[in-house]
Scaffold this active site. Structure first.
Site, PDB file in Angstrom:
ATOM      1  N   ASP A 368      -2.798  -0.588   2.294  1.00 47.28           N
ATOM      2  CA  ASP A 368      -2.678  -0.096   0.920  1.00 47.28           C
ATOM      3  C   ASP A 368      -2.210  -1.214  -0.008  1.00 47.28           C
ATOM      4  OD1 ASP A 368      -1.633   1.871  -1.348  1.00 47.28           O
ATOM      5  OD2 ASP A 368      -2.789   3.093   0.039  1.00 47.28           O
ATOM      6  N   ASP A 369      -1.632  -0.873  -1.116  1.00 46.20           N
ATOM      7  CA  ASP A 369      -1.198  -1.790  -2.172  1.00 46.20           C
ATOM      8  C   ASP A 369      -0.319  -2.929  -1.609  1.00 46.20           C
ATOM      9  OD1 ASP A 369      -0.602  -2.826  -4.610  1.00 46.20           O
ATOM     10  OD2 ASP A 369       0.265  -0.987  -5.433  1.00 46.20           O
ATOM     11  N   LYS A 478     -10.263   2.260  -0.667  1.00 49.82           N
ATOM     12  CA  LYS A 478      -9.542   3.247  -1.492  1.00 49.82           C
ATOM     13  C   LYS A 478      -9.455   2.693  -2.904  1.00 49.82           C
ATOM     14  CE  LYS A 478      -4.938   5.416  -1.811  1.00 49.82           C
ATOM     15  NZ  LYS A 478      -3.617   5.451  -1.182  1.00 49.82           N
ATOM     16  N   TRP A 479     -10.104   3.356  -3.833  1.00 48.92           N
ATOM     17  CA  TRP A 479     -10.213   2.886  -5.226  1.00 48.92           C
ATOM     18  C   TRP A 479      -9.194   3.660  -6.057  1.00 48.92           C
ATOM     19  CZ3 TRP A 479     -14.979   0.583  -7.663  1.00 48.92           C
ATOM     20  CH2 TRP A 479     -14.882   0.533  -9.058  1.00 48.92           C
ATOM     21  N   ASP A 480      -8.167   2.979  -6.514  1.00 52.18           N
ATOM     22  CA  ASP A 480      -7.073   3.653  -7.204  1.00 52.18           C
ATOM     23  C   ASP A 480      -7.145   3.437  -8.717  1.00 52.18           C
ATOM     24  OD1 ASP A 480      -4.783   5.173  -7.409  1.00 52.18           O
ATOM     25  OD2 ASP A 480      -3.685   4.049  -5.896  1.00 52.18           O
ATOM     26  N   MET A 481      -6.387   4.211  -9.458  1.00 46.69           N
ATOM     27  CA  MET A 481      -6.352   4.136 -10.928  1.00 46.69           C
ATOM     28  C   MET A 481      -5.037   4.788 -11.344  1.00 46.69           C
ATOM     29  SD  MET A 481      -6.730   5.322 -14.053  1.00 46.69           S
ATOM     30  CE  MET A 481      -7.569   5.059 -15.561  1.00 46.69           C
ATOM     31  N   CYS A 528      -9.056   7.782  -5.906  1.00 46.71           N
ATOM     32  CA  CYS A 528      -7.623   8.043  -6.026  1.00 46.71           C
ATOM     33  C   CYS A 528      -7.209   7.719  -7.450  1.00 46.71           C
ATOM     34  CB  CYS A 528      -6.867   7.141  -5.039  1.00 46.71           C
ATOM     35  SG  CYS A 528      -5.076   7.331  -5.096  1.00 46.71           S
ATOM     36  N   ASP A 550      -0.401  12.479  -4.445  1.00 49.47           N
ATOM     37  CA  ASP A 550       0.634  11.591  -3.915  1.00 49.47           C
ATOM     38  C   ASP A 550       1.739  12.384  -3.221  1.00 49.47           C
ATOM     39  OD1 ASP A 550      -0.426   9.166  -4.474  1.00 49.47           O
ATOM     40  OD2 ASP A 550       0.762   8.751  -6.265  1.00 49.47           O
TER      41      ASP A 550
HETATM   42  C1  GLA Z   1      -0.980   5.379  -5.988  1.00 46.89           C
HETATM   43  C2  GLA Z   1      -1.658   6.055  -4.817  1.00 46.89           C
HETATM   44  C3  GLA Z   1      -0.819   5.890  -3.577  1.00 46.89           C
HETATM   45  C4  GLA Z   1      -0.619   4.423  -3.307  1.00 46.89           C
HETATM   46  C5  GLA Z   1       0.001   3.743  -4.506  1.00 46.89           C
HETATM   47  C6  GLA Z   1       0.034   2.248  -4.346  1.00 46.89           C
HETATM   48  O1  GLA Z   1       0.175   6.047  -6.365  1.00 46.89           O
HETATM   49  O2  GLA Z   1      -1.916   7.401  -5.091  1.00 46.89           O
HETATM   50  O3  GLA Z   1      -1.438   6.522  -2.480  1.00 46.89           O
HETATM   51  O4  GLA Z   1      -1.858   3.839  -3.001  1.00 46.89           O
HETATM   52  O5  GLA Z   1      -0.718   4.023  -5.694  1.00 46.89           O
HETATM   53  O6  GLA Z   1       0.586   1.615  -5.426  1.00 46.89           O
END
Ligand code: GLA
Length: 735
Positions: A368-369, A478-481, A528, A550
């Site tokens: 993840d991040d 996993k493409w987040d925003m 995401c 989350d």
């Molecule tokens: C968002 C996502 C989480 C995680 C964090 C990382 O909140 O929903 O699952 O990936 O970012 O910063």
């Protein structure tokens, strides 16, 4: 053909297996709505339009002295504006002379085999096996020569009608399009309830039901995404409708940006529904010859209550929406590093977590991040999508290879639409952000939003994503925003086109997703936005699953997944087993219950597997095996909500039933326990009443009729937050 035009009564008839949709061209050329509901054999129903002379209801010029014809009360398919209809309109346009009038009259129509597509935006597609047809009706405003073409896609067997609208400036003057709804549906009465799904970050898509009252009830988003706060899905239902009975109409918008849904009960007790792009801060300049498409609205009607409606949406979204080959493929069970390590990791730690996960039976490890740039917390680094070698000495390629050597696939997190002020990208291109000049900026999670309405920014992001996916073995992205958009102003648009920026952003997002998913079809994309802040059909078109929330607390998840299930199939909802006490709520529930709730979606894990005991790992392995064994039933079966967690404090239960009704999985979580409580029975749904079922691991056989009418007893020994699952299978002989 599911679509007919009946010339003697000037009626358009759309028919699916179980419903009818009728409209009529009035004697003055207006397109009037006649009926949408349960299938009827009639084709001439214009007696439903009762004309009357009503005070303060103006009459269009072409009606001459006929004071009974007024658009103030007639049901319209696409409303006029500025011509005596005072309800919330389908369109708002400023003409070349400054007037705000649009009076569309039918000029032509066309019926085609197959389903229309929308340029530059996702929409449902028809498979070869689908009987789908398209109707286009063009309405023109004679004076300005602006026109709208109404598109109807009819999926006959699937009981779905889609709508979209294409606006065209056919005149020779500049126009401003300030509002264009994808669908307007006028009902003759308003004795209905409205169901919608409000929420917030970490508590998305809660269930709310309210009677429709006089005035305008509107929900929507102006955050640049479809949002945590309201989902672009709503239901209008009969007052006594419930899970298993009653008429209900679903409205779902295939759009990921600012949207609007309106229910307006007018002075005569009639109801107008509007759904489309939110007109707030929206204005498109339309030069002569230019066109504009409204996103697709997906409409469904069921007389079988909410379950019936849910099955229609689940089937069409599973089968006719997602483009990815993963749409129909079993999904890998993953473990995600976020709650295990947050930003605090190096290669050794990640490999240890991955190694410890192998024994849990998972298929894929997601980093993840925190793997890129100067990303040690959430204040820096977004935009710098090069690996941080201090943390990962052999880069993403090296890490991915090592993880593959353990027999796991590899996935990665990215947040392409964002930039941190403390990043190389921002220092090089401060002008790439959405940001009004001369104004202090508004930060969200200490980050800024890239201006995806710009082609150069989209091109850059396509290159970044392509390089990431090409240079390492990556099976999942996993493409987040992670923020709501504000300060909307684009550096490349002139003053008079700034109202286009937000929609152009969404089109830019679709362009990137289109190119990247086409180029890398082997990658499973997961959407995401701080969990479920962009949970909409348009994202599902590109990304077959979305991180649902989350919030990983299993008890909160019961509500979140309950609300989500009304429109969205179980195999789109990513759900993870996390550690206890839960990081969001502090609650502790058993590993079993966490698994039972997470397999009401796409099962995954998000915890530090190094800290699990051998017994716990073995338990997870059995969980994964059970889930995989029943994957088809869970992902492709019919979904039944057996209780409403907003009304029933004692338990939440749900059921998956195979399409042939031979197999079923029943799951139940006890949410409140009192001393010496009465015996609970849970009544099942969707079984064959005439078939005999056995319950796995138990003696005896019982009829489907018995289980559905009398129920199954819930063991009295079950404690608070404990759960139980029953697997039912038909036995050969019939009753
Ligand atoms: C968002 C996502 C989480 C995680 C964090 C990382 O909140 O929903 O699952 O990936 O970012 O910063």
């Amino acid at each position: 053909m599911a679509i007919r035009y009946q010339a003697d009564s000037n009626t358009f008839i759309l028919e699916t297996k179980d419903c009818s949709y009728l409209m009529k061209v009035s004697r003055y050329g207006n397109l009037l709505h006649l009926y949408y509901g349960k299938r009827i054999p009639d084709s001439d129903v214009d007696y439903l339009l009762q004309l009357q002379d009503r005070g303060f209801s103006p009459n269009p010029n072409e009606a001459g002295n006929d004071r009974t014809f007024s658009l103030d009360f007639l049901q319209q398919e696409f409303s006029t504006d500025g011509k005596g209809d005072y309800r919330s309109p389908s369109i708002e346009v400023i003409n070349g002379d400054g007037s705000a009038i649009f009076s569309g009259k039918v000029v032509d129509y066309q019926i085609d085999k197959g389903k229309y597509r929308i340029e530059g935006m996702p929409s449902l597609w028809a498979a070869d096996s689908d009987r789908a047809d398209t109707l286009k009706i063009r309405l023109e405003d004679r004076e300005s020569r602006a026109s709208v073409t109404l598109f109807y896609g009819v999926f006959e067997e699937k009981n779905i009608i889609t709508r979209s609208v294409r606006f065209e400036n056919g005149g020779n003057q500049l126009l401003n399009l300030n509002r264009l709804m994808s669908a307007t549906v006028d009902y003759r009465d308003s004795e209905y309830d409205l169901i919608y799904f409000p929420g917030r970050h970490m508590m998305e898509r809660e269930f709310e039901r309210t009677p429709i009252r006089s005035g305008l009830h509107s929900i929507g988003s102006s955050r640049g995404t479809s949002s945590h706060q309201y989902n672009p899905f709503a239901i209008v239902c009969e007052r006594d409708a419930g899970e298993d009975h009653g008429g209900c109409w679903g409205y779902s918008l295939v759009y990921s940006g600012n949207f609007l849904f309106e229910a307006e009960k007018d002075q005569f007790g009639q109801l107008r529904i509007n759904m489309g792009i939110n007109p707030k801060h929206f204005s498109f300049e339309m030069k002569p010859g230019e066109t504009f498409w409204a996103p697709e609205a997906v409409l469904a009607y069921s007389d079988q209550g909410f379950s019936g409606l849910t099955h229609l949406y689940h089937d069409i979204y599973r089968e006719n929406l997602c483009r990815s080959p993963y749409g129909k493929r079993p999904r890998p069970v993953l473990i995600n590093s976020w709650e295990a390590a947050y930003f605090d990791f190096d290669e050794e730690k990640i490999l240890e977590i991955a190694r410890a996960s192998v024994d849990m039976g998972v298929d894929l490890f997601v980093l993840d991040d925190g793997w890129f740039g100067k990303r040690d917390d959430d204040n820096a680094g977004l935009g710098d999508w090069t690996v941080n070698r201090k943390k990962l000495k052999d880069g993403i390629e090296g890490l991915s290879e090592k993880i593959h050597e353990m027999g796991l696939q590899f996935g990665i997190w990215i947040e392409p639409e964002m930039v941190s002020e403390d990043s190389e990208l921002y220092r090089a291109h401060p002008e790439w952000c959405l940001r009004a000049p001369g104004r202090p900026m508004t930060r969200g999670r200490n980050q800024l939003v890239l201006d995806l309405s710009r082609e150069d920014v989209c091109g850059y992001l396509i290159d970044v994503l392509d390089a990431l996916l090409s240079n390492a073995r990556i099976e999942y992205l996993k493409w987040d925003m992670n923020r709501s958009i504000s300060d909307v102003w684009s550096g490349l648009l002139p003053r008079e086109r700034q109202g286009e920026a937000m929609h152009r952003y969404v089109l830019g997002l679709y362009r990137i997703l289109e190119e990247i998913t086409e180029k890398h079809p082997q990658v499973l994309f997961c959407g995401c936005s701080g969990g479920g802040g962009r949970y909409d059909p348009a994202m599902l078109y590109y990304q077959p699953e979305i991180w649902c929330s989350d919030n990983t607390d299993a008890v909160n998840r019961l509500k979140i997944q309950y609300g989500t299930s009304f429109a969205y199939p179980v195999n789109t909802m990513e759900a993870h087993v996390s550690v206890c006490p839960n990081h969001q709520t502090g609650r502790s529930v058993s590993l079993k219950t966490r698994g039972v709730v997470a397999m009401d979606g796409v099962l995954g894990y998000e915890l530090d597997s190094r800290k699990l005991s051998e017994e716990e790992k073995a338990f997870c392995r059995r969980q994964v095996e059970f889930y995989k064994k029943h994957y088809r039933l869970i992902a492709e079966g019919d979904y039944y909500r057996l209780s409403n967690p907003y009304e029933n404090p004692r338990y939440t239960a749900w059921q998956h039933v195979s399409k042939d009704r031979r197999e079923s999985l029943v799951s139940l979580v006890l949410t409140d326990k009192e001393g010496n409580a009465g015996q609970l029975y849970v009544k099942l749904k969707g079984l064959d009443p005439d078939a005999w079922y056995e319950v796995e691991g138990k003696e005896g056989r019982y009829s489907g009729a018995l289980f559905m009418n009398a129920g199954i007893p819930v063991p009295a020994s079950l404690g608070e937050y404990e759960s139980i699952q029953f697997v039912l299978r038909t036995v050969q002989e019939k009753k």
